[in-house]
Write a protein that holds these residues in place. Structure first.
Motif, short mmCIF file in Angstrom:
data_model
loop_
_atom_site.label_atom_id
_atom_site.label_comp_id
_atom_site.label_asym_id
_atom_site.label_seq_id
_atom_site.Cartn_x
_atom_site.Cartn_y
_atom_site.Cartn_z
N ALA A 168 -4.15 34.08 37.15
CA ALA A 168 -4.37 33.47 38.13
C ALA A 168 -3.41 32.71 38.60
O ALA A 168 -3.13 32.05 39.87
N VAL A 169 -2.47 31.93 37.78
CA VAL A 169 -1.49 31.11 37.78
C VAL A 169 -0.33 31.56 38.63
O VAL A 169 0.13 30.96 39.45
N VAL A 170 -0.03 32.80 38.38
CA VAL A 170 0.92 33.51 39.24
C VAL A 170 0.44 34.44 40.21
O VAL A 170 1.05 35.41 40.78
N ASP A 171 -0.68 34.05 40.68
CA ASP A 171 -1.49 34.83 41.83
C ASP A 171 -1.72 36.43 41.38
O ASP A 171 -1.94 37.18 42.47
N GLY A 172 -1.92 36.55 39.95
CA GLY A 172 -2.14 37.79 39.71
C GLY A 172 -3.77 38.21 39.60
O GLY A 172 -4.51 37.22 39.94
N ARG A 173 -4.06 39.38 39.37
CA ARG A 173 -5.33 39.91 39.15
C ARG A 173 -5.62 40.81 38.09
O ARG A 173 -4.76 41.69 37.58
N LEU A 174 -6.71 40.42 37.37
CA LEU A 174 -7.38 41.17 36.01
C LEU A 174 -8.32 42.08 36.52
O LEU A 174 -9.44 41.73 36.91
N SER A 175 -8.54 43.71 36.13
CA SER A 175 -9.73 44.37 36.37
C SER A 175 -9.85 45.14 35.04
O SER A 175 -8.93 45.22 34.49
N LEU A 176 -10.87 45.31 34.71
CA LEU A 176 -11.40 45.86 33.48
C LEU A 176 -12.36 47.06 33.50
O LEU A 176 -13.50 46.69 34.19
N SER A 177 -12.27 48.10 32.93
CA SER A 177 -13.19 49.33 32.99
C SER A 177 -13.57 49.49 31.50
O SER A 177 -12.57 50.02 30.78
N SER A 178 -14.59 49.15 30.84
CA SER A 178 -14.79 49.31 29.35
C SER A 178 -16.38 49.84 29.23
O SER A 178 -17.13 48.78 28.66
N PRO A 179 -16.81 50.87 29.64
CA PRO A 179 -18.31 51.33 29.12
C PRO A 179 -18.61 51.26 27.81
O PRO A 179 -17.51 51.73 27.12
N ILE A 180 -19.65 51.25 27.51
CA ILE A 180 -20.04 51.54 25.85
C ILE A 180 -19.73 52.81 25.50
O ILE A 180 -20.23 53.92 26.29
N GLY A 181 -18.99 52.93 24.65
CA GLY A 181 -18.45 54.42 24.11
C GLY A 181 -17.14 54.45 24.38
O GLY A 181 -16.46 55.39 23.98
N GLY A 182 -16.56 53.74 25.47
CA GLY A 182 -15.18 53.99 25.80
C GLY A 182 -15.13 54.99 26.83
O GLY A 182 -15.84 55.54 27.25
N PRO A 183 -13.80 55.30 27.19
CA PRO A 183 -12.47 54.37 26.89
C PRO A 183 -12.48 53.24 27.75
O PRO A 183 -13.24 52.86 28.50
N THR A 184 -11.68 52.22 27.26
CA THR A 184 -11.08 51.12 27.97
C THR A 184 -10.13 50.89 28.76
O THR A 184 -8.93 51.54 28.06
N LEU A 185 -9.99 50.64 29.99
CA LEU A 185 -8.90 50.55 30.73
C LEU A 185 -8.62 49.13 31.18
O LEU A 185 -9.53 48.74 32.18
N MET A 186 -7.61 48.46 30.95
CA MET A 186 -7.31 47.19 31.47
C MET A 186 -6.20 47.11 32.41
O MET A 186 -4.96 47.62 32.08
N ARG A 187 -6.10 46.57 33.59
CA ARG A 187 -5.19 46.62 34.53
C ARG A 187 -4.88 45.35 35.11
O ARG A 187 -5.79 44.38 35.72
N ALA A 188 -3.44 44.95 34.98
CA ALA A 188 -3.19 43.73 35.67
C ALA A 188 -2.16 44.00 36.67
O ALA A 188 -1.38 44.62 36.66
#
Length: 381
Positions: A356-376
Motif C-alpha cells: 500500500a505504501v507504493v500504491d500496490g495491491r495484493l490478491s490471494l487465492s488459497s483454497p483448502i487443499g491448495g494450490p496457493t497463488l499470491m499476486r502482487a
C-alpha cells in the motif's frame, strides 16, 4: 480523555461537560462570526457611493482577511492543526465568501434563539410585570432548566460549524494523503537504515571474521591435529567459519546486495535458490525498475517464499514477474495444502501494508487443499 474538538466534548458526562469551558468557547466562536460579516458589510456599504465597481473590489480585497480570521478562530472549537493542502487559497476564498454572505448571520440567529429564549424566561418577572406571580416563577424555573439544553445546542452547532470549516479548508482525503506520504517517508528512511547496517556489517564485522578465520586456519596448519592445542584451534576455526556463514545470511536478510548490484530478477533467483523447497523462477524485465518498486517486490517474494517453506507443505513453487501496462505483476505459486489466512499471522497483512505504501495491491487465492497463488501488482511510475 483529552477532548480536542467541541464534538468530542459532547461525549463527556453531563456535569463535567457543563462545568467545562466548551460551551463558552463555542458561544465565543459563534459570536465572533459577526466580526468579519459586519466589518465587510460596513466596508462594502461605505464604498457604494464611489461606484458600482468599488463594492465588489472591496469585497474581493477583504476575502483573504476573512479567511485568515476563520482559520484562526477555528481553534476555539477545533484544536487539531489544519494541514496545508494544494489549492488551499481557493478553498479559503470560497469559505470567506460563504461566511460573509450567509454563515455569520446564521450563527448570530442560532446563538440569539438558543440563549435568548432561556434568558427571557428567566427574566419573566421583570419583562412581564403584569403576569401572575406563579406564571412568572414557572417561566423563570423553565429558563434555568433550559440553560443546560442551550449549552449542548451551542456546542453542537459550534462543533458542526467547525467541522464544516475544516472540511472546506482540508478535506479528509488530504489528511489521508499526508499520512500515506508520511508512511512512505518512513519506509524510505527504514530502507536507507537497512542499507547502512548491511554496509557496516559487510565492511566491518564480516571482514574481521574473515581475518580471524584465516588466522586460525594458519595456526591450525602449524599445530598437530592430535594435540590439545590443535584440537582447540580446530574447533575455534570451525566456529569462526560457522559464524561467518551466519553473518553472511544475516547481511543478505538485512539487504540484498544482489538486488542493489544486479536488479530484481537476479535477486529473486538468488532467494529462490536458497529456498528449501524447489522454486522455478521466470522473471523477465526489460531493465531496472525504480528502487522502491524493486525493494518492495523483493520483500514480497522473500516473505512469500518464507511462508511457502514454513506453512504450505509444498513440494514445489514458482515465481513469475512481468511488467504489464506500466505495472509490475509478480506471482508466487505453490502446490501446498492451501488455506492461507491473513488472520493467522502468516505475514500477509504486513505484505499488503508494504504494498500500500507504493500504491500496490495484493490478491490471494488459497483454497483448502491448495494450490496457493499470491499476486502482487506494483505501479512502476
Amino acid at each position: 480523555m483529552l477532548n480536542r474538538t467541541a464534538l468530542e466534548a459532547l461525549t463527556q458526562r453531563p456535569l463535567p461537560f457543563l462545568g467545562s469551558a466548551w460551551p463558552w468557547r463555542c458561544a465565543a466562536y459563534l459570536l465572533a462570526g459577526a466580526v468579519p460579516g459586519a466589518a465587510v458589510g460596513a466596508a462594502v456599504f461605505a464604498t457604494i457611493p464611489l461606484g458600482v465597481v468599488a463594492a465588489p473590489v472591496v469585497l474581493v480585497l477583504c476575502l483573504p482577511l476573512v479567511a485568515w480570521f476563520e482559520r484562526r478562530r477555528l481553534r476555539l472549537v477545533d484544536g487539531v492543526p489544519l494541514p496545508e493542502v494544494p489549492g488551499g487559497r481557493g478553498r479559503e476564498a470560497g469559505l470567506a465568501v460563504v461566511t460573509v454572505l450567509a454563515l455569520w448571520w446564521i450563527d448570530l440567529v442560532m446563538l440569539g434563539f438558543t440563549v435568548g429564549g432561556p434568558v427571557v424566561l428567566m427574566l419573566s418577572p421583570v419583562v412581564q410585570p403584569e403576569a401572575e406571580p406563579g406564571v412568572a416563577a414557572v417561566g423563570s424555573v423553565a429558563g434555568v432548566l433550559l440553560l443546560p439544553v442551550a449549552a449542548y445546542t451551542i456546542t453542537a452547532w459550534g462543533g458542526a460549524r467547525g467541522a464544516m470549516v475544516r472540511a472546506m479548508l482540508a478535506p479528509p482525503g488530504s489528511e489521508l494523503n499526508e499520512v500515506l506520504r508520511s508512511r512512505a517517508r518512513l519506509v524510505d528512511a527504514f530502507e536507507t537504515e537497512r542499507r547502512r547496517i548491511e554496509r557496516d556489517l559487510h565492511d566491518g564485522a564480516q571482514q574481521r571474521l574473515v581475518s580471524l578465520s584465516m588466522a586460525l586456519g594458519m595456526a591450525r596448519l602449524d599445530l598437530p591435529d592430535d594435540s590439545p592445542a590443535g584440537r582447540m584451534v580446530g574447533q575455534a576455526h570451525e566456529e569462526a567459519k560457522r559464524a561467518l556463514a551466519e553473518l553472511r545470511e544475516l547481511i543478505r536478510g538485512v539487504h540484498s546486495q544482489v538486488l542493489t548490484e544486479r536488479g530484481l530478477g537476479a535477486a529473486v533467483r538468488d532467494v529462490a535458490g536458497r529456498s528449501p523447497v524447489p522454486v522455478d523462477v521466470d522473471v523477465e524485465l526489460a531493465g531496472r525498475l525504480p528502487a522502491p518498486v524493486e525493494v518492495t517486490a523483493y520483500y514480497v517474494v522473500s516473505e512469500a517464499l518464507a511462508n511457502l517453506a514454513k506453512h504450505s507443505r509444498a513440494t514445489g513453487g514458482a515465481v513469475t514477474g512481468r511488467v504489464e501496462g506500466g505495472t509490475l505483476v509478480v506471482e508466487v505459486r505453490d502446490d501446498g495444502v492451501g488455506g492461507a489466512d491473513p488472520a493467522k499471522g502468516t505475514g500477509l497483512t504486513g505484505l499488503a501494508d508494504r504494498l500500500a505504501v507504493v500504491d500496490g495491491r495484493l490478491s490471494l487465492s488459497s483454497p483448502i487443499g491448495g494450490p496457493t497463488l499470491m499476486r502482487a501488482e506494483i505501479p512502476c511510475a
